[in-house]
Design a protein around this motif. Structure first.
Motif, PDB file in Angstrom:
ATOM      1  N   SER A   6       0.828  -1.216   0.000  1.00 52.96           N
ATOM      2  CA  SER A   6       0.000   0.000   0.000  1.00 52.96           C
ATOM      3  C   SER A   6       0.860   1.263   0.000  1.00 52.96           C
ATOM      4  N   GLU A   7       2.019   1.221   0.658  1.00 57.22           N
ATOM      5  CA  GLU A   7       2.931   2.369   0.649  1.00 57.22           C
ATOM      6  C   GLU A   7       3.500   2.600  -0.755  1.00 57.22           C
ATOM      7  N   ILE A   8       3.871   1.511  -1.399  1.00 62.55           N
ATOM      8  CA  ILE A   8       4.394   1.617  -2.773  1.00 62.55           C
ATOM      9  C   ILE A   8       3.290   2.143  -3.684  1.00 62.55           C
ATOM     10  N   GLU A   9       2.089   1.588  -3.536  1.00 67.79           N
ATOM     11  CA  GLU A   9       0.950   2.045  -4.353  1.00 67.79           C
ATOM     12  C   GLU A   9       0.742   3.547  -4.227  1.00 67.79           C
ATOM     13  N   SER A  10       0.778   4.052  -3.017  1.00 66.17           N
ATOM     14  CA  SER A  10       0.502   5.473  -2.820  1.00 66.17           C
ATOM     15  C   SER A  10       1.539   6.349  -3.511  1.00 66.17           C
ATOM     16  N   LEU A  11       2.745   5.856  -3.666  1.00 65.95           N
ATOM     17  CA  LEU A  11       3.816   6.631  -4.295  1.00 65.95           C
ATOM     18  C   LEU A  11       3.817   6.534  -5.821  1.00 65.95           C
ATOM     19  N   ILE A  12       3.177   5.489  -6.358  1.00 62.42           N
ATOM     20  CA  ILE A  12       3.199   5.311  -7.820  1.00 62.42           C
ATOM     21  C   ILE A  12       1.804   5.373  -8.441  1.00 62.42           C
ATOM     22  N   LYS A  13       0.802   5.812  -7.676  1.00 64.46           N
ATOM     23  CA  LYS A  13      -0.584   5.724  -8.141  1.00 64.46           C
ATOM     24  C   LYS A  13      -0.879   6.538  -9.397  1.00 64.46           C
ATOM     25  N   ARG A  14      -0.002   7.483  -9.766  1.00 63.46           N
ATOM     26  CA  ARG A  14      -0.220   8.237 -11.011  1.00 63.46           C
ATOM     27  C   ARG A  14       0.079   7.395 -12.250  1.00 63.46           C
ATOM     28  N   ILE A  15       0.744   6.276 -12.058  1.00 61.43           N
ATOM     29  CA  ILE A  15       1.100   5.398 -13.176  1.00 61.43           C
ATOM     30  C   ILE A  15      -0.010   4.369 -13.367  1.00 61.43           C
ATOM     31  N   GLY A  16      -0.351   4.112 -14.610  1.00 59.24           N
ATOM     32  CA  GLY A  16      -1.366   3.100 -14.907  1.00 59.24           C
ATOM     33  C   GLY A  16      -0.968   1.735 -14.373  1.00 59.24           C
ATOM     34  N   LEU A  17      -1.959   0.946 -14.014  1.00 55.71           N
ATOM     35  CA  LEU A  17      -1.774  -0.405 -13.487  1.00 55.71           C
ATOM     36  C   LEU A  17      -0.935  -0.406 -12.201  1.00 55.71           C
ATOM     37  N   TYR A  18      -1.048   0.662 -11.434  1.00 55.59           N
ATOM     38  CA  TYR A  18      -0.171   0.849 -10.282  1.00 55.59           C
ATOM     39  C   TYR A  18      -0.318  -0.226  -9.215  1.00 55.59           C
ATOM     40  N   ARG A  19      -1.510  -0.779  -9.045  1.00 54.97           N
ATOM     41  CA  ARG A  19      -1.681  -1.807  -8.006  1.00 54.97           C
ATOM     42  C   ARG A  19      -0.855  -3.052  -8.332  1.00 54.97           C
ATOM     43  N   ASN A  20      -0.961  -3.516  -9.561  1.00 53.90           N
ATOM     44  CA  ASN A  20      -0.205  -4.696  -9.975  1.00 53.90           C
ATOM     45  C   ASN A  20       1.297  -4.393  -9.996  1.00 53.90           C
TER      46      ASN A  20
END
Length: 153
Positions: free
Chosen positions: A71-85
């Motif tokens: 979840s920490e990584i997600e929050s930092l990269i959420k502007r990128i598509g497919l960020y959860r995966n």
């Protein structure tokens, strides 16, 4: 299909035409490069370069990234598509580098491709840029043009 001599000529011509060719992804080491290339799938290098400074500031080492919550990584990269995966893959590839490679990004294609989220194109970018191995990063566009030119089947 081109002969080996013709392929060498094509490679040398490209070297002369593009003497200053370099990777557009900002990175300081092989780990940052493998993460940045994995994040760049379906995203522009410019966007990845805007996201990765914060990611690498928060998790400056492979060990720190491996220990991070997804979840920490997600929050930092959420502007990128497919960020959860991509966040899951970044954590998993970091863990695998720590557990199976002693925290060092492997420098062979098979080990790189065994990392989560790393395919042949990403492996070739890492091999050529980080380890100065002769490798072409082939996306669908390069593949299409190469086939039309007779460089490959």
């Amino acid at each position: 299909m081109l002969t080996r001599a013709q392929l060498n000529e094509v490679s040398e011509t490209m070297r002369r035409m593009f003497p200053d060719a370099h990777c557009e992804l900002t990175h300081r080491n092989p780990f940052e490069l493998v993460v940045a290339v994995a994040l760049s799938a379906q995203a522009t290098d410019a966007l990845v370069n805007r996201v990765t400074p914060g990611l690498f500031e928060a998790f400056p080492t492979v060990e720190a990234m491996a220990a991070a919550d997804v979840s920490e990584i997600e929050s930092l990269i959420k502007r990128i598509g497919l960020y959860r995966n991509k966040a899951k893959n970044v954590k998993a590839l970091s863990m695998q580098i720590v557990e199976q490679h002693g925290g060092i990004v492997p420098d062979d294609r098979a080990s790189l491709e065994a990392l989560p989220g790393v395919g042949r194109k990403t492996a070739n970018v890492v091999l050529s840029v980080a380890f100065h191995e002769p490798a072409f990063a082939v996306d669908t566009h390069v593949e299409r043009v190469s086939k039309r030119l007779g460089i490959c089947r």
